[in-house]
Write a protein that holds these residues in place. Sequence first.
Motif, PDB file in Angstrom:
ATOM      1  N   VAL A 162       0.832  -1.203   0.000  1.00 52.56           N
ATOM      2  CA  VAL A 162       0.000   0.000   0.000  1.00 52.56           C
ATOM      3  C   VAL A 162       0.869   1.256   0.000  1.00 52.56           C
ATOM      4  CG1 VAL A 162      -1.801   1.294   1.167  1.00 52.56           C
ATOM      5  CG2 VAL A 162      -1.827  -1.214   1.256  1.00 52.56           C
ATOM      6  N   VAL A 163       0.611   2.124  -0.966  1.00 53.63           N
ATOM      7  CA  VAL A 163       1.175   3.464  -0.964  1.00 53.63           C
ATOM      8  C   VAL A 163       0.200   4.341  -0.179  1.00 53.63           C
ATOM      9  CG1 VAL A 163       1.914   5.442  -2.341  1.00 53.63           C
ATOM     10  CG2 VAL A 163       2.280   3.108  -3.206  1.00 53.63           C
ATOM     11  N   MET A 164       0.650   4.791   0.990  1.00 58.77           N
ATOM     12  CA  MET A 164      -0.189   5.628   1.847  1.00 58.77           C
ATOM     13  C   MET A 164       0.027   7.096   1.488  1.00 58.77           C
ATOM     14  SD  MET A 164       0.361   3.964   5.641  1.00 58.77           S
ATOM     15  CE  MET A 164      -0.962   4.959   6.376  1.00 58.77           C
ATOM     16  N   VAL A 165      -1.017   7.758   1.039  1.00 59.58           N
ATOM     17  CA  VAL A 165      -0.928   9.165   0.665  1.00 59.58           C
ATOM     18  C   VAL A 165      -1.591  10.007   1.751  1.00 59.58           C
ATOM     19  CG1 VAL A 165      -1.539  10.902  -1.054  1.00 59.58           C
ATOM     20  CG2 VAL A 165      -0.984   8.555  -1.782  1.00 59.58           C
ATOM     21  N   ASP A 166      -0.808  10.862   2.377  1.00 61.48           N
ATOM     22  CA  ASP A 166      -1.324  11.695   3.454  1.00 61.48           C
ATOM     23  C   ASP A 166      -0.272  12.758   3.759  1.00 61.48           C
ATOM     24  OD1 ASP A 166      -3.820  10.915   5.597  1.00 61.48           O
ATOM     25  OD2 ASP A 166      -2.431  12.467   6.267  1.00 61.48           O
ATOM     26  N   ARG A 167      -0.620  13.671   4.658  1.00 61.09           N
ATOM     27  CA  ARG A 167       0.347  14.673   5.119  1.00 61.09           C
ATOM     28  C   ARG A 167       0.896  14.332   6.494  1.00 61.09           C
ATOM     29  NH1 ARG A 167      -2.430  20.413   4.616  1.00 61.09           N
ATOM     30  NH2 ARG A 167      -4.125  19.248   5.609  1.00 61.09           N
ATOM     31  N   ASP A 168       0.317  13.337   7.157  1.00 57.26           N
ATOM     32  CA  ASP A 168       0.730  12.973   8.512  1.00 57.26           C
ATOM     33  C   ASP A 168       1.868  11.951   8.444  1.00 57.26           C
ATOM     34  OD1 ASP A 168       0.996  12.119  11.132  1.00 57.26           O
ATOM     35  OD2 ASP A 168      -1.151  12.093  11.526  1.00 57.26           O
ATOM     36  N   GLU A 169       3.076  12.470   8.375  1.00 55.19           N
ATOM     37  CA  GLU A 169       4.236  11.595   8.207  1.00 55.19           C
ATOM     38  C   GLU A 169       4.436  10.669   9.406  1.00 55.19           C
ATOM     39  OE1 GLU A 169       7.544  13.633   5.592  1.00 55.19           O
ATOM     40  OE2 GLU A 169       6.859  15.050   7.129  1.00 55.19           O
ATOM     41  N   ALA A 170       4.149  11.150  10.601  1.00 60.04           N
ATOM     42  CA  ALA A 170       4.352  10.332  11.799  1.00 60.04           C
ATOM     43  C   ALA A 170       3.430   9.121  11.799  1.00 60.04           C
ATOM     44  CB  ALA A 170       4.122  11.174  13.049  1.00 60.04           C
ATOM     45  N   ALA A 171       2.170   9.321  11.439  1.00 55.94           N
ATOM     46  CA  ALA A 171       1.220   8.211  11.414  1.00 55.94           C
ATOM     47  C   ALA A 171       1.605   7.187  10.353  1.00 55.94           C
ATOM     48  CB  ALA A 171      -0.192   8.730  11.170  1.00 55.94           C
ATOM     49  N   MET A 172       2.059   7.663   9.209  1.00 47.95           N
ATOM     50  CA  MET A 172       2.465   6.726   8.150  1.00 47.95           C
ATOM     51  C   MET A 172       3.721   5.969   8.558  1.00 47.95           C
ATOM     52  SD  MET A 172       1.568   8.696   4.571  1.00 47.95           S
ATOM     53  CE  MET A 172       2.567  10.158   4.832  1.00 47.95           C
ATOM     54  N   ALA A 173       4.659   6.653   9.193  1.00 46.22           N
ATOM     55  CA  ALA A 173       5.882   5.993   9.654  1.00 46.22           C
ATOM     56  C   ALA A 173       5.573   4.927  10.703  1.00 46.22           C
ATOM     57  CB  ALA A 173       6.853   7.024  10.209  1.00 46.22           C
ATOM     58  N   ALA A 174       4.594   5.195  11.551  1.00 44.65           N
ATOM     59  CA  ALA A 174       4.223   4.226  12.580  1.00 44.65           C
ATOM     60  C   ALA A 174       3.689   2.948  11.942  1.00 44.65           C
ATOM     61  CB  ALA A 174       3.180   4.824  13.515  1.00 44.65           C
ATOM     62  N   LEU A 175       2.874   3.076  10.904  1.00 44.88           N
ATOM     63  CA  LEU A 175       2.335   1.879  10.251  1.00 44.88           C
ATOM     64  C   LEU A 175       3.440   1.141   9.496  1.00 44.88           C
ATOM     65  CD1 LEU A 175      -0.520   0.680  10.203  1.00 44.88           C
ATOM     66  CD2 LEU A 175      -0.739   1.535   7.864  1.00 44.88           C
ATOM     67  N   ARG A 176       4.341   1.877   8.902  1.00 42.20           N
ATOM     68  CA  ARG A 176       5.472   1.225   8.222  1.00 42.20           C
ATOM     69  C   ARG A 176       6.327   0.467   9.241  1.00 42.20           C
ATOM     70  NH1 ARG A 176       8.450   1.450   3.424  1.00 42.20           N
ATOM     71  NH2 ARG A 176      10.678   1.096   3.683  1.00 42.20           N
TER      72      ARG A 176
END
Length: 242
Positions: free
Chosen positions: A34-48
């Motif tokens: 999944v390519v996660m598109v958002d502005r919340d880098e912290a939330a995306m990094a947590a899922l990664r």
Amino acid sequence: MARQLDGKVAVVTGAASGIGLASTEALLASGARVVMVDRDEAAMAALRGRHGDAVMPLRINLLDPKDCATLVPRALELAGQIDILHANAGAYVGGDLVDNDNDAIDRMLNLNVNVVMKNVHDVLPHMIARRTGDIIVTSSLAAHFPTPWEPVYASSKWAINCFVQTVRRQVFKHGIRVGSISPGPVITALLADWPPEKLQEARESGSLLEAGEVAEVVTFMLTRPRGMTIRDVVMMPTHFDL
């Protein structure tokens, strides 16, 4: 959950919270990257951090036209292909029209309508060339009923419902399925903008959906045989009555 989406790449907008996050997690559980598109880098990094390389964070401001235009090429650079686009990012403006702020109206219409159209427009050449693809748009129950407490929001979803149905007719000949998910009220940050009395009424009556329930239906739509398109699913809490 069966890994029915092994080998697939999904792009999810508004992926860091609410329905987008639940959709991302459901797609990952089904085997997709999944390519996660958002502005919340912290939330995306947590899922990664939890899922590793299957999660590809992509920080984009969808309301910036130049940034928005980079979504498809950057996603292809990260993942090599796009099999699924879940155009989920959206905003909410509720209440009486006379009380609404014009700038807020512009922002919501841009995100709920223009951005969706542009994202779909930009991904179609790639899917057409591959003769396959799935596009799902997060719509709303408000697309099917003239909801009196949210005329601006409801209008944006009526527009996008028409867009989904007309684009589907243009592209099914290329092996591309286009559909929408139209949930009733879902427990997300968007409900913070609901009229307080309506929100209280919904909470007391059990008239709210969970984001994960919506994500389950998204996965169902994507895993049907290729000869079947689920054009639109309307999800209503059992105790919700318009």
